[in-house]
Write a protein that holds these residues in place. Sequence first.
Motif, mmCIF file in Angstrom:
data_model
loop_
_atom_site.group_PDB
_atom_site.id
_atom_site.type_symbol
_atom_site.label_atom_id
_atom_site.label_comp_id
_atom_site.label_asym_id
_atom_site.label_seq_id
_atom_site.Cartn_x
_atom_site.Cartn_y
_atom_site.Cartn_z
ATOM 1 N N ALA A 29 -7.853 9.076 1.193
ATOM 2 C CA ALA A 29 -7.757 10.333 1.946
ATOM 3 C C ALA A 29 -6.476 10.365 2.787
ATOM 4 O O ALA A 29 -5.766 11.373 2.813
ATOM 5 N N ARG A 30 -6.160 9.256 3.461
ATOM 6 C CA ARG A 30 -4.938 9.195 4.265
ATOM 7 C C ARG A 30 -3.697 9.207 3.390
ATOM 8 O O ARG A 30 -2.673 9.781 3.768
ATOM 9 N N LEU A 31 -3.800 8.607 2.197
ATOM 10 C CA LEU A 31 -2.684 8.648 1.259
ATOM 11 C C LEU A 31 -2.439 10.082 0.799
ATOM 12 O O LEU A 31 -1.302 10.543 0.772
ATOM 13 N N GLN A 32 -3.498 10.805 0.479
ATOM 14 C CA GLN A 32 -3.366 12.218 0.083
ATOM 15 C C GLN A 32 -2.701 13.031 1.184
ATOM 16 O O GLN A 32 -1.810 13.836 0.913
ATOM 17 N N ASP A 33 -3.138 12.833 2.413
ATOM 18 C CA ASP A 33 -2.552 13.555 3.551
ATOM 19 C C ASP A 33 -1.065 13.234 3.697
ATOM 20 O O ASP A 33 -0.251 14.128 3.918
ATOM 21 N N ALA A 34 -0.731 11.963 3.566
ATOM 22 C CA ALA A 34 0.671 11.549 3.713
ATOM 23 C C ALA A 34 1.537 12.156 2.614
ATOM 24 O O ALA A 34 2.633 12.645 2.883
ATOM 25 N N LEU B 213 4.613 14.675 3.131
ATOM 26 C CA LEU B 213 5.927 14.189 2.716
ATOM 27 C C LEU B 213 6.259 14.639 1.295
ATOM 28 O O LEU B 213 6.963 13.943 0.574
ATOM 29 N N SER B 214 5.785 15.791 0.908
ATOM 30 C CA SER B 214 5.870 16.214 -0.496
ATOM 31 C C SER B 214 7.290 16.275 -1.045
ATOM 32 O O SER B 214 7.486 16.179 -2.243
ATOM 33 N N PHE C 254 9.263 7.924 -2.404
ATOM 34 C CA PHE C 254 8.247 6.881 -2.314
ATOM 35 C C PHE C 254 8.579 5.923 -1.172
ATOM 36 O O PHE C 254 7.694 5.514 -0.421
ATOM 37 N N GLU C 255 9.853 5.606 -1.019
ATOM 38 C CA GLU C 255 10.276 4.718 0.076
ATOM 39 C C GLU C 255 9.932 5.320 1.439
ATOM 40 O O GLU C 255 9.555 4.609 2.357
ATOM 41 N N THR C 256 10.068 6.634 1.568
ATOM 42 C CA THR C 256 9.713 7.302 2.828
ATOM 43 C C THR C 256 8.224 7.164 3.085
ATOM 44 O O THR C 256 7.804 6.909 4.219
ATOM 45 N N LEU C 257 7.418 7.331 2.044
ATOM 46 C CA LEU C 257 5.965 7.159 2.184
ATOM 47 C C LEU C 257 5.655 5.750 2.691
ATOM 48 O O LEU C 257 4.855 5.589 3.620
ATOM 49 N N LEU C 258 6.284 4.746 2.098
ATOM 50 C CA LEU C 258 6.038 3.368 2.525
ATOM 51 C C LEU C 258 6.454 3.162 3.974
ATOM 52 O O LEU C 258 5.736 2.518 4.743
ATOM 53 N N TYR D 94 1.746 4.834 -8.362
ATOM 54 C CA TYR D 94 1.006 5.650 -9.331
ATOM 55 C C TYR D 94 0.406 6.874 -8.647
ATOM 56 O O TYR D 94 0.589 8.005 -9.092
ATOM 57 N N TYR D 95 -0.330 6.653 -7.551
ATOM 58 C CA TYR D 95 -0.977 7.764 -6.851
ATOM 59 C C TYR D 95 0.052 8.680 -6.194
ATOM 60 O O TYR D 95 -0.135 9.891 -6.150
ATOM 61 N N PHE D 96 1.145 8.122 -5.683
ATOM 62 C CA PHE D 96 2.201 8.945 -5.088
ATOM 63 C C PHE D 96 2.746 9.933 -6.115
ATOM 64 O O PHE D 96 2.840 11.127 -5.844
ATOM 65 N N VAL D 97 3.100 9.443 -7.291
ATOM 66 C CA VAL D 97 3.660 10.308 -8.334
ATOM 67 C C VAL D 97 2.634 11.352 -8.774
ATOM 68 O O VAL D 97 2.944 12.544 -8.883
ATOM 69 N N ALA D 98 1.394 10.932 -9.002
ATOM 70 C CA ALA D 98 0.356 11.857 -9.457
ATOM 71 C C ALA D 98 0.039 12.912 -8.394
ATOM 72 O O ALA D 98 -0.065 14.104 -8.699
ATOM 73 N N LEU D 99 -0.104 12.482 -7.144
ATOM 74 C CA LEU D 99 -0.413 13.425 -6.067
ATOM 75 C C LEU D 99 0.753 14.359 -5.783
ATOM 76 O O LEU D 99 0.559 15.546 -5.525
ATOM 77 N N LYS D 100 1.965 13.813 -5.834
ATOM 78 C CA LYS D 100 3.143 14.638 -5.581
ATOM 79 C C LYS D 100 3.262 15.732 -6.643
ATOM 80 O O LYS D 100 3.570 16.874 -6.323
#
Length: 86
Positions: free
Chosen positions: A36-41, A45-46, A50-54, A72-78
Amino acid sequence: EAPVSIAPAAPSSDSSASEWPSPDKVICACTNLDFARLQDAVARLSHDSFETLLAQTGAGRTCTACLLDLEYYFVALKSQVHAGQE
């Protein structure tokens, strides 16, 4: 012997939300970052990398075991966020 696949199945473009992990599934144990927090982030940060997310979440910086799942989830969610903005 057939190779064993350890990667999660990619949600297809017409997939239902049930193919995503549950919101409370921990993606990074070191930072206790759940899905859930990953989705929000990713939504926040759309347009960032990926480095910014980290950097923003601190995930993937300690033991790095979660990096493949995070990416994987970053690319799919983005891509899902961008598809919703069109």
